[in-house]
Enzyme design. Structure first.
Site, PDB file in Angstrom:
ATOM      1  N   ASN A  63      -9.088  18.975  13.326  1.00 38.44           N
ATOM      2  CA  ASN A  63      -9.204  19.867  14.476  1.00 38.44           C
ATOM      3  C   ASN A  63      -8.033  19.575  15.401  1.00 38.44           C
ATOM      4  OD1 ASN A  63      -9.853  21.380  16.711  1.00 38.44           O
ATOM      5  ND2 ASN A  63     -11.630  20.147  17.289  1.00 38.44           N
ATOM      6  N   ASN A  90       1.388  26.490  13.174  1.00 37.43           N
ATOM      7  CA  ASN A  90       0.962  27.836  12.800  1.00 37.43           C
ATOM      8  C   ASN A  90      -0.475  28.145  13.200  1.00 37.43           C
ATOM      9  OD1 ASN A  90       0.877  30.364  10.936  1.00 37.43           O
ATOM     10  ND2 ASN A  90      -0.759  29.040  10.155  1.00 37.43           N
ATOM     11  N   SER A 141       3.981  35.189  19.227  1.00 35.37           N
ATOM     12  CA  SER A 141       3.479  36.531  18.912  1.00 35.37           C
ATOM     13  C   SER A 141       4.182  37.547  19.790  1.00 35.37           C
ATOM     14  CB  SER A 141       1.970  36.608  19.156  1.00 35.37           C
ATOM     15  OG  SER A 141       1.506  37.948  19.072  1.00 35.37           O
ATOM     16  N   TYR A 154      -5.241  35.580  24.575  1.00 37.28           N
ATOM     17  CA  TYR A 154      -4.378  35.381  23.404  1.00 37.28           C
ATOM     18  C   TYR A 154      -2.913  35.537  23.807  1.00 37.28           C
ATOM     19  CZ  TYR A 154      -2.357  35.972  18.759  1.00 37.28           C
ATOM     20  OH  TYR A 154      -1.584  35.845  17.625  1.00 37.28           O
ATOM     21  N   LYS A 158       0.013  32.606  23.732  1.00 38.03           N
ATOM     22  CA  LYS A 158       1.250  32.749  22.972  1.00 38.03           C
ATOM     23  C   LYS A 158       2.472  32.717  23.890  1.00 38.03           C
ATOM     24  CE  LYS A 158      -0.411  32.847  18.831  1.00 38.03           C
ATOM     25  NZ  LYS A 158      -0.147  31.724  17.904  1.00 38.03           N
TER      26      LYS A 158
END
Length: 257
Positions: A63, A90, A141, A154, A158
């Site tokens: 984790n 990643n 992203s 999110y 990023k």
């Protein structure tokens, strides 16, 4: 060109999708691949594919949001090899929601994996790169570059990955440690298929086409296309590149008007 012979490679989230493609590609190019992954079944399948094709790969259940777990795994790898040449951050999780619809627990969960997880791996890996140098690649992203509906936390996470990339590139350039990031648009992974099945039951094909066409090139990326860019950036052929973000987006950022 683009060989990674005997380079020790740590890849997070290598059990499926982009991470799997990067793991198998790096192993084919001679890298000794270590996957950090919570999905033991997926990671095992990736390792099986690597070893079946004559490559070197193994995995640790880890984790990445837990620094002690990351520390333990990195210690095991470096006890065997003494160094780490390449780190690919990643692993990440997605979330759908706006600022006023994102629950606190969901915000904390995304931050824990997508930001703290990257930090944990950087924190534990960089000390082993300082002597010989190395290459770090973070998965950002296009959500950090343009406004995408319903991707509040999110996108924020990023964006943090992009900022961490610049900081690491600046702070460790004197150690010959390079740090770059990749910003994909939509990539056709098992996650996408699962998302469509869960949220658009009976309309999966229609929604898949709609999401595909949001990229001006007319389709989603393939995981292997992301892996090929990752391979270049982590290889010695990219030794003059650091502190850069590479959108791989089918024209999404620049050509969508």
């Amino acid at each position: 060109m683009f060989r990674l012979d005997d380079k020790v490679v740590v890849i997070t989230g290598g059990g499926s999708g982009i991470g799997k493609a990067i793991s198998t590609t790096f192993a084919k190019q001679g890298g000794i691949v270590y996957i950090l992954e919570m999905d033991e079944k997926g990671a095992a399948l990736t390792v099986d594919e690597i070893t079946t094709e004559g490559g070197k790969g193994s995995f640790f259940k880890c984790n990445i949001a837990d620094q002690q777990e990351v520390k333990t795994v990195i210690a095991q790898i470096t006890q065997k090899h003494t160094t780490i040449d390449i780190l690919v951050n990643n692993a990440g999780i997605a979330h759908i929601g706006q600022a006023d619809t994102t629950a606190e627990e969901d915000f904390d969960r995304v931050v824990a994996v997508n930001i703290k997880g990257v930090y944990n791996c950087l924190h534990e890996t960089i000390p082993f790169m300082k002597e010989k140098g190395g290459s770090i690649l973070n998965m950002a992203s296009i959500a950090a570059l343009v406004g995408i509906p319903d991707r509040f936390v999110y996108s924020a996470a990023k964006g943090a990955v992009g900022a961490m990339t610049l900081s690491v590139a600046k702070d460790y350039i004197g150690y010959n440690i390079r740090c770059n990031c990749i910003s994909p648009a939509r990539v056709h992974t098992p996650f996408v298929d699962g998302f469509l099945a869960k949220n658009y039951a009976g309309k999966e094909k229609e929604m898949f086409e709609k999401l595909s066409k949001t990229q001006p090139i007319g389709r989603m990326a393939k995981p292997i296309e992301i892996a090929h860019l990752a391979l270049y950036l982590c290889s010695d052929e990219a030794s003059f590149i650091t502190g850069c973000d590479y959108p791989i987006d089918g024209g999404f950022v620049k050509l969508n008007n």
